[in-house]
Design an enzyme around this catalytic site. Structure first.
Site, PDB file in Angstrom:
ATOM      1  N   ILE A  16      19.272  97.932  66.680  1.00 59.01           N
ATOM      2  CA  ILE A  16      18.063  98.598  67.183  1.00 59.01           C
ATOM      3  C   ILE A  16      16.984  97.554  67.443  1.00 59.01           C
ATOM      4  O   ILE A  16      16.579  96.828  66.537  1.00 59.01           O
ATOM      5  CB  ILE A  16      17.570  99.661  66.193  1.00 59.01           C
ATOM      6  CG1 ILE A  16      18.633 100.760  66.071  1.00 59.01           C
ATOM      7  CG2 ILE A  16      16.237 100.250  66.649  1.00 59.01           C
ATOM      8  CD1 ILE A  16      18.318 101.808  65.043  1.00 59.01           C
ATOM      9  N   HIS A  17      16.532  97.505  68.705  1.00 58.92           N
ATOM     10  CA  HIS A  17      15.482  96.573  69.118  1.00 58.92           C
ATOM     11  C   HIS A  17      14.790  97.180  70.326  1.00 58.92           C
ATOM     12  O   HIS A  17      15.082  98.312  70.720  1.00 58.92           O
ATOM     13  CB  HIS A  17      16.059  95.184  69.412  1.00 58.92           C
ATOM     14  CG  HIS A  17      17.151  95.196  70.426  1.00 58.92           C
ATOM     15  ND1 HIS A  17      16.915  95.025  71.772  1.00 58.92           N
ATOM     16  CD2 HIS A  17      18.478  95.405  70.293  1.00 58.92           C
ATOM     17  CE1 HIS A  17      18.067  95.114  72.425  1.00 58.92           C
ATOM     18  NE2 HIS A  17      19.026  95.345  71.548  1.00 58.92           N
ATOM     19  N   GLY A  18      13.882  96.440  70.939  1.00 61.18           N
ATOM     20  CA  GLY A  18      13.051  96.973  72.017  1.00 61.18           C
ATOM     21  C   GLY A  18      13.815  97.614  73.157  1.00 61.18           C
ATOM     22  O   GLY A  18      13.456  98.704  73.619  1.00 61.18           O
TER      23      GLY A  18
END
Length: 167
Positions: A16-18
């Site tokens: 999970i990241h931008g």
């Protein structure tokens, strides 16, 4: 627990990241993000950080791969829209081996480390990664490389030189 409807299976070593939060979750209208990772499921700090990153309206589940596969394989077709994230091809292959069913995988981000060769913009593969991807493909699962929903998809197996390719 209610079931899930798989809207996207994505391989991304950052989980999970931008890009996932701002692009993929809205694009697939995910109601649940299921992270299938033995390592992440054992790391309370990682789980807490991922929980802070996902929107409040999205449920986060971080599960060991066998448990994730059980939840995915038991899911009714009319359940909540779920984005499945795995850190690498071997986890996706394990999901399939444990009974999960899906027909397409997005290969989004496998970043450089020693022994990996570049296949695409943000796709670096080890020999084990290539082997797992070929085994996934032999199960009839399409593998598409794409960082963002707006990017053109690329055929991962074709870029590797076909099912037995040497790339």
């Amino acid at each position: 627990m209610s079931g899930v409807q798989i809207t996207l299976v994505r391989i991304d070593d950052r989980l999970i990241h931008g890009q996932v939060v701002l692009s993929w979750i809205p694009h697939v209208r995910a109601e649940v993000v299921l992270v299938a990772s033995d390592a992440a499921a054992q790391d309370e700090t990682a789980v807490a950080l991922m929980q802070m990153a996902v929107p409040d309206t999205v449920e986060l589940r971080v599960l060991p791969v066998p448990e994730a596969a059980r939840q995915l394989s038991a899911a009714p077709a009319d359940a909540r829209r779920t984005l499945v994230l795995a850190p690498g091809p071997k986890e996706v292959l394990s999901l399939l081996e444990h009974g999960a069913c899906f027909s397409r995988v997005n290969v989004g981000g496998l970043h450089y480390s020693a022994g990996r060769v570049q296949l695409g913009k943000a796709i670096f593969l080890s020999e084990d990664d290539k082997d797992a991807l070929r085994r996934i493909s032999r199960r009839g699962v399409a593998l598409e490389g794409r960082a963002l929903p707006s990017d053109a998809g690329v055929d991962i197996i074709g870029m590797m030189g076909g099912p037995g390719g040497a790339a």
